[in-house]
Design a protein around this motif. Sequence first.
Motif, PDB file in Angstrom:
ATOM      1  N   ARG A 154      16.233   1.337  -6.875  1.00 55.16           N
ATOM      2  CA  ARG A 154      15.645   0.220  -6.143  1.00 55.16           C
ATOM      3  C   ARG A 154      14.339   0.697  -5.512  1.00 55.16           C
ATOM      4  O   ARG A 154      14.328   1.668  -4.750  1.00 55.16           O
ATOM      5  N   VAL A 155      13.244   0.042  -5.852  1.00 54.04           N
ATOM      6  CA  VAL A 155      11.946   0.399  -5.262  1.00 54.04           C
ATOM      7  C   VAL A 155      11.932  -0.086  -3.822  1.00 54.04           C
ATOM      8  O   VAL A 155      11.967  -1.290  -3.552  1.00 54.04           O
ATOM      9  N   SER A 156      11.892   0.856  -2.885  1.00 52.16           N
ATOM     10  CA  SER A 156      11.975   0.522  -1.456  1.00 52.16           C
ATOM     11  C   SER A 156      10.628   0.504  -0.760  1.00 52.16           C
ATOM     12  O   SER A 156      10.537   0.083   0.386  1.00 52.16           O
ATOM     13  N   GLY A 157       9.598   0.990  -1.443  1.00 53.72           N
ATOM     14  CA  GLY A 157       8.289   1.005  -0.808  1.00 53.72           C
ATOM     15  C   GLY A 157       7.203   1.461  -1.763  1.00 53.72           C
ATOM     16  O   GLY A 157       7.470   2.001  -2.841  1.00 53.72           O
ATOM     17  N   ILE A 158       5.964   1.226  -1.350  1.00 54.86           N
ATOM     18  CA  ILE A 158       4.781   1.613  -2.131  1.00 54.86           C
ATOM     19  C   ILE A 158       3.821   2.343  -1.204  1.00 54.86           C
ATOM     20  O   ILE A 158       3.712   2.015  -0.018  1.00 54.86           O
ATOM     21  N   ILE A 174       7.745  -6.036  -2.136  1.00 55.79           N
ATOM     22  CA  ILE A 174       7.836  -4.632  -1.747  1.00 55.79           C
ATOM     23  C   ILE A 174       6.795  -4.310  -0.680  1.00 55.79           C
ATOM     24  O   ILE A 174       5.627  -4.682  -0.799  1.00 55.79           O
ATOM     25  N   SER A 175       7.219  -3.588   0.358  1.00 55.85           N
ATOM     26  CA  SER A 175       6.331  -3.232   1.462  1.00 55.85           C
ATOM     27  C   SER A 175       5.513  -1.997   1.135  1.00 55.85           C
ATOM     28  O   SER A 175       5.995  -1.068   0.476  1.00 55.85           O
ATOM     29  N   VAL A 176       4.288  -1.967   1.609  1.00 54.36           N
ATOM     30  CA  VAL A 176       3.458  -0.762   1.574  1.00 54.36           C
ATOM     31  C   VAL A 176       3.781  -0.005   2.859  1.00 54.36           C
ATOM     32  O   VAL A 176       3.442  -0.443   3.956  1.00 54.36           O
ATOM     33  N   ILE A 177       4.483   1.122   2.743  1.00 54.13           N
ATOM     34  CA  ILE A 177       5.072   1.770   3.915  1.00 54.13           C
ATOM     35  C   ILE A 177       4.190   2.834   4.545  1.00 54.13           C
ATOM     36  O   ILE A 177       4.474   3.293   5.658  1.00 54.13           O
ATOM     37  N   ALA A 178       3.139   3.259   3.857  1.00 48.79           N
ATOM     38  CA  ALA A 178       2.295   4.327   4.406  1.00 48.79           C
ATOM     39  C   ALA A 178       0.961   4.335   3.677  1.00 48.79           C
ATOM     40  O   ALA A 178       0.731   3.562   2.739  1.00 48.79           O
TER      41      ALA A 178
END
Length: 694
Positions: free
Chosen positions: A170-174, A189-193
Amino acid sequence: MNNLNRYNFYLQSISDIIALFIAYSFAFWWKFMSPFRTGIFQTGAYVSLLPGFVICYFIVILLSGKRVSRGFRFRAELIAVTKCVVAVIIITIFYLFMSRTVILYSREFLIVFGLVFWFLMLFFRVVLKTRIMSFLRQGKNAEQVVVIGKREVVSKELNRIEDGNDWRFRVSGIIFTDVDMQGERVGEISVIANASNMMEILKEGSIDSVVMVYERIDDDARKQVKDFHDMGKAVYIDLDRAIVVTGAGKSIDKIGAASMICLQPVARIAYRRLFFKRFTDILLSILLMPLLLIFMLISAILLNIESPGPLMLSRIRVGNGGRRFEQLRFRIMRMDAKERLKKGKNPMTVWGRFLSFSHFDRLPLILNVLVADMSFVGPHAPRLPRFIEYGAERRKNLRMRPGILGHWSFELDEEKIITEEREYIEHWSMFSDFSVFLEFIFRYITGRLVRGFDPDQAEEEIWLIDQYYEEKQPFEYDRSAYTEKATFKISTYGFFKRMTDIVLSLVAIIILSPLFLILMILIMGSDGGSPIYAHRRIGKNGKKINIYKFRSMRKDAGDLEKLLNPEQLEQYNREFKIEKDPRVTGIGNFLRRTSLDELPQLFNILGGSLSIVGPRPIVEDETEKYGKEIAKLLFVKPGLTGYWQAYARNNASYETGERQAMEMYYVNHRGIKLDVKIFFKTIVAVFRQEGVEL
């Protein structure tokens, strides 16, 4: 066969065999026990036919090449199932003919078996590929990955990586390395950093793996791979991009439709072996559940006598891949522990001292094992501050689900713990778990366990008790604004109403328990989230209560800015509800229309925080809608249904003042006659779906 195809093959074979067993059982019942039985054949010969069907099934699928279609297409599945069933029947008949035993069996039996097997195999495969695989992808066992690269490359590769057919990931972030879009979203999908803080974010985040979709692999990228490994993260790199990096394990696999080289920080345990370990954990949890229930009953009684308060307290711990979870333990401290410590007295209860000494305070961890947060044997689950301080080698050991027991139970030396845990992970077997368990029993009996009572545990539990009291602080309002003189009539009404609540809720829970189970399975199957959620409301006399409901919204329903447009946000802030709410799931739509989402509140009624009939419980922000009359409203226990719910439901709003007027009408005229009238009116309103708003 790639890994995904292999695991899909295992799952499909299991569902097919279940269908075969059910079809055989139905055909056997039809032939020998139903009203249509003929009774002219021997049942013994038919018993031996079951293993024959199983053998024929495996012959067919092995000859077909063990291929499992990616995704779901009904026509293709229909053709595949029909071919499989026909082949199984033909091979079975051929064997019976060649063995000269065909005369022992009825054509009717084979026809009934074949038809039922065909229908069930098709049905189970449809459920498997449209529901169960989606559930697995959203579950705790799915590997959570973060995709890193330039925006253009990530956007191009994301569709291949996030293939919905691959339930293992599962892709949890970008993370974009060329632009700063932290806090924004790409689709769902969230951009987390960003490039500058990604190492810090990933080090503290609950992420299993990193997918690097760089245009080329240079020395900086190789250094990043080592840094990710030091965090305990696996690294996936596109197979088309050459790389030479040292690692404990290197393999070729696919994430979605993208071929990848997987570089593991430590040797990885095969999925099939982890499945067996998980199966053992579930089996042992179920077997130990009666012991847990006995201790829960004893602890509830003794703790309530000595120091009334919560039976168990949950602590935040870090598990596999940095995942946070709530670890459950029996409470061992008195509720006034802080004051007793100041006076130099023992802060623990008498029963708590026994639980701590015997280590039975950890018995509720069985529940953590059952819900896949922990295993019976595994690495240590640290507190969050301790996890952040972990060195690279200790972090790598959290590539496995933490355990109730482990080598950390017998050692204090950090280096020895790392070495022994690494040996356990890289050479895991059932014998490894058994040997750890035997060593624990031996050390427990001889008093040689090095992990005794932890002083930090006492401080943590006292802090949790403080948090408990803070959360339980009642809603503040002017109670003197309304008082009501107790009369014989009011007291009799209150007693009768409470007895009715207990009897009806208990009977309803028992009768509806199968429906509870079915709805929980359907909700979890929709997106893998928890089937029940608790919502904080204001109860009688301002007491804060948790109201239970079946979840009808998406797991990320709290992200309002992502899911709602400006008009919907404005309506939510005004009415605390939304017309045609986009957060409602498919099964949630059905639950709301039928009011089945309210069923878990039967447990609130049984516990006494709700009544069957009364004003609907409100959130703290809604108290402002009632102005000075809030004291009068909170004088009455809220209900599962009420005058507003039965006669208007969502047709009367706060904005017009109709809802407040209807709730106060009930408060002013409440009585047995009105309660009965509201109860039956609610049943009619539910069946007619009056005032339903989604």
